[in-house]
Write a protein that holds these residues in place. Structure first.
Motif, PDB file in Angstrom:
ATOM      1  N   THR A  40       0.607  -1.054   0.163  1.00 58.06           N
ATOM      2  CA  THR A  40       0.097  -0.126  -0.121  1.00 58.06           C
ATOM      3  C   THR A  40       1.013   0.951   0.244  1.00 58.06           C
ATOM      4  OG1 THR A  40      -0.260  -0.081   2.582  1.00 58.06           O
ATOM      5  CG2 THR A  40      -2.203  -0.963   1.201  1.00 58.06           C
ATOM      6  N   GLN A  41       0.440   2.171  -0.673  1.00 59.71           N
ATOM      7  CA  GLN A  41       1.182   3.371  -1.178  1.00 59.71           C
ATOM      8  C   GLN A  41       0.398   4.511  -1.187  1.00 59.71           C
ATOM      9  OE1 GLN A  41       3.201   2.391  -4.680  1.00 59.71           O
ATOM     10  NE2 GLN A  41       5.229   1.442  -3.476  1.00 59.71           N
ATOM     11  N   VAL A  42       0.132   5.542  -0.041  1.00 65.98           N
ATOM     12  CA  VAL A  42      -0.644   6.501   0.113  1.00 65.98           C
ATOM     13  C   VAL A  42       0.467   8.074   1.058  1.00 65.98           C
ATOM     14  CG1 VAL A  42      -2.400   7.406   1.456  1.00 65.98           C
ATOM     15  CG2 VAL A  42      -1.942   5.075   0.876  1.00 65.98           C
ATOM     16  N   LEU A  43      -0.257   9.388  -0.292  1.00 64.93           N
ATOM     17  CA  LEU A  43       0.293  10.053   0.611  1.00 64.93           C
ATOM     18  C   LEU A  43      -0.715  10.687   0.821  1.00 64.93           C
ATOM     19  CD1 LEU A  43       2.548  12.233  -0.359  1.00 64.93           C
ATOM     20  CD2 LEU A  43       1.309  13.020  -2.278  1.00 64.93           C
ATOM     21  N   THR A  44       0.570  11.380   2.935  1.00 66.50           N
ATOM     22  CA  THR A  44      -0.351  11.799   3.359  1.00 66.50           C
ATOM     23  C   THR A  44       0.334  12.841   4.256  1.00 66.50           C
ATOM     24  OG1 THR A  44      -1.139   9.376   4.344  1.00 66.50           O
ATOM     25  CG2 THR A  44      -1.237  11.125   5.380  1.00 66.50           C
ATOM     26  N   SER A  45      -0.703  14.211   3.719  1.00 65.72           N
ATOM     27  CA  SER A  45      -0.063  15.077   4.651  1.00 65.72           C
ATOM     28  C   SER A  45      -0.104  15.087   6.192  1.00 65.72           C
ATOM     29  CB  SER A  45       0.141  16.550   4.290  1.00 65.72           C
ATOM     30  OG  SER A  45      -0.058  17.360   4.539  1.00 65.72           O
ATOM     31  N   SER A  46       0.586  16.044   6.903  1.00 62.38           N
ATOM     32  CA  SER A  46       0.105  15.834   8.771  1.00 62.38           C
ATOM     33  C   SER A  46      -0.843  17.603   8.707  1.00 62.38           C
ATOM     34  CB  SER A  46       1.255  16.054   9.045  1.00 62.38           C
ATOM     35  OG  SER A  46       1.778  18.318   8.827  1.00 62.38           O
ATOM     36  N   SER A  47      -0.330  18.357   7.900  1.00 66.49           N
ATOM     37  CA  SER A  47      -1.707  19.145   7.968  1.00 66.49           C
ATOM     38  C   SER A  47      -3.615  18.264   7.775  1.00 66.49           C
ATOM     39  CB  SER A  47      -1.721  19.802   6.793  1.00 66.49           C
ATOM     40  OG  SER A  47      -1.603  19.721   5.969  1.00 66.49           O
ATOM     41  N   GLU A  48      -3.289  17.229   6.947  1.00 69.81           N
ATOM     42  CA  GLU A  48      -4.439  16.994   6.725  1.00 69.81           C
ATOM     43  C   GLU A  48      -5.622  16.031   7.607  1.00 69.81           C
ATOM     44  OE1 GLU A  48      -5.218  14.477   3.314  1.00 69.81           O
ATOM     45  OE2 GLU A  48      -3.835  15.624   1.826  1.00 69.81           O
ATOM     46  N   ARG A  49      -6.649  16.055   7.940  1.00 72.58           N
ATOM     47  CA  ARG A  49      -7.113  15.314   8.883  1.00 72.58           C
ATOM     48  C   ARG A  49      -8.247  14.398   8.857  1.00 72.58           C
ATOM     49  NH1 ARG A  49      -3.060  16.430  11.388  1.00 72.58           N
ATOM     50  NH2 ARG A  49      -2.907  17.697  12.858  1.00 72.58           N
ATOM     51  N   THR A  50      -8.428  13.163   8.883  1.00 73.30           N
ATOM     52  CA  THR A  50      -9.606  12.610   7.985  1.00 73.30           C
ATOM     53  C   THR A  50      -9.747  11.787   8.902  1.00 73.30           C
ATOM     54  OG1 THR A  50      -7.982  11.031   7.494  1.00 73.30           O
ATOM     55  CG2 THR A  50      -8.518  12.807   4.980  1.00 73.30           C
ATOM     56  N   ALA A  51     -11.265  11.961   8.678  1.00 77.21           N
ATOM     57  CA  ALA A  51     -12.144  11.050   9.578  1.00 77.21           C
ATOM     58  C   ALA A  51     -11.750   9.548   9.199  1.00 77.21           C
ATOM     59  CB  ALA A  51     -13.661  11.758  10.000  1.00 77.21           C
ATOM     60  N   PRO A  52     -12.115   8.599  10.664  1.00 72.61           N
ATOM     61  CA  PRO A  52     -11.828   7.580  10.261  1.00 72.61           C
ATOM     62  C   PRO A  52     -13.235   7.133   9.446  1.00 72.61           C
ATOM     63  CG  PRO A  52     -12.361   7.635  12.117  1.00 72.61           C
ATOM     64  CD  PRO A  52     -12.202   9.351  12.099  1.00 72.61           C
ATOM     65  N   ARG A  53     -13.099   5.472   8.635  1.00 73.55           N
ATOM     66  CA  ARG A  53     -14.207   5.110   7.269  1.00 73.55           C
ATOM     67  C   ARG A  53     -16.070   5.367   8.283  1.00 73.55           C
ATOM     68  NH1 ARG A  53     -11.566   2.024   2.802  1.00 73.55           N
ATOM     69  NH2 ARG A  53     -10.075   3.002   2.755  1.00 73.55           N
ATOM     70  N   GLY A  54     -16.064   5.484   7.316  1.00 67.35           N
ATOM     71  CA  GLY A  54     -17.895   5.198   8.619  1.00 67.35           C
ATOM     72  C   GLY A  54     -18.711   6.522   9.057  1.00 67.35           C
ATOM     73  N   GLU A  55     -17.507   7.628   9.646  1.00 72.02           N
ATOM     74  CA  GLU A  55     -17.921   8.950  10.608  1.00 72.02           C
ATOM     75  C   GLU A  55     -17.766   9.690   9.561  1.00 72.02           C
ATOM     76  OE1 GLU A  55     -15.738   9.770  13.708  1.00 72.02           O
ATOM     77  OE2 GLU A  55     -15.497   7.552  13.924  1.00 72.02           O
ATOM     78  N   PRO A  56     -18.819  10.817   8.932  1.00 66.91           N
ATOM     79  CA  PRO A  56     -18.904  11.826   8.777  1.00 66.91           C
ATOM     80  C   PRO A  56     -18.318  13.234   9.041  1.00 66.91           C
ATOM     81  CG  PRO A  56     -20.712  11.579  10.296  1.00 66.91           C
ATOM     82  CD  PRO A  56     -19.492  10.746  10.305  1.00 66.91           C
ATOM     83  N   ARG A  57     -17.709  13.504   7.764  1.00 65.66           N
ATOM     84  CA  ARG A  57     -16.035  14.608   8.354  1.00 65.66           C
ATOM     85  C   ARG A  57     -17.376  16.162   8.277  1.00 65.66           C
ATOM     86  NH1 ARG A  57     -13.982  15.848   2.768  1.00 65.66           N
ATOM     87  NH2 ARG A  57     -12.534  17.268   4.258  1.00 65.66           N
ATOM     88  N   ALA A  58     -16.486  17.263   9.415  1.00 67.18           N
ATOM     89  CA  ALA A  58     -17.349  17.799   9.489  1.00 67.18           C
ATOM     90  C   ALA A  58     -17.676  18.952   8.900  1.00 67.18           C
ATOM     91  CB  ALA A  58     -16.965  18.623  10.979  1.00 67.18           C
TER      92      ALA A  58
END
Length: 138
Positions: A40-58
């Motif tokens: 698995t290869q993913v580009l992740t920035s420390s400034s990005e905050r994502t909600a866990p799967r299944g939880e809606p984002r604010a």
């Protein structure tokens, strides 16, 4: 010039670039071109905050991401106008206005590579938060 001020200026001139490089380097945890033992290869920035799967984002996160994408596609003026319209439509988002405007300021500097060019799009949305975001990026 005061010798103490000169010393502080020289110290900042030496330390600040190192801090900026290290913070930018550490912001990316995994990159798509690096070999991954798990496949698995993913580009992740420390400034990005994502909600866990299944939880809606604010709602403010959705608005921020949409406006940053709009800034990238068009220009900061369009995104700032969109921010003002969003604040008029949803007054409950007003408490997030400054953080969204700062994110737009940082994105404008990233897009243009110049704080001067990004400042040309400043609007009186959320006080001076757009300008503060530009200044933070320097």
């Amino acid at each position: 010039m005061n010798p103490v001020a000169r010393h502080i200026g020289r110290t900042l001139a030496l330390v600040l670039p190192v801090v900026l490089v290290l913070s930018g380097t550490l912001a990316v945890t995994r990159v798509p071109w690096a070999a991954s033992p798990h496949g698995t290869q993913v580009l992740t920035s420390s400034s990005e905050r994502t909600a866990p799967r299944g939880e809606p984002r604010a709602r403010h996160e959705v608005v921020r991401d949409r406006l940053v994408a709009e800034l990238q596609e068009k220009d900061p003026g369009v995104a700032l106008t969109g921010l003002q319209e969003e604040m008029n439509r949803r007054p409950s988002l007003a408490k997030h206005c400054t953080s969204i405007a700062r994110a737009l300021g940082r994105a404008a500097v990233r897009k243009y590579g110049s704080a001067h060019r990004a400042h040309a799009y400043s609007r009186p949305v959320c006080d001076t938060s757009f300008a503060a975001g530009i200044a933070e990026f320097r």
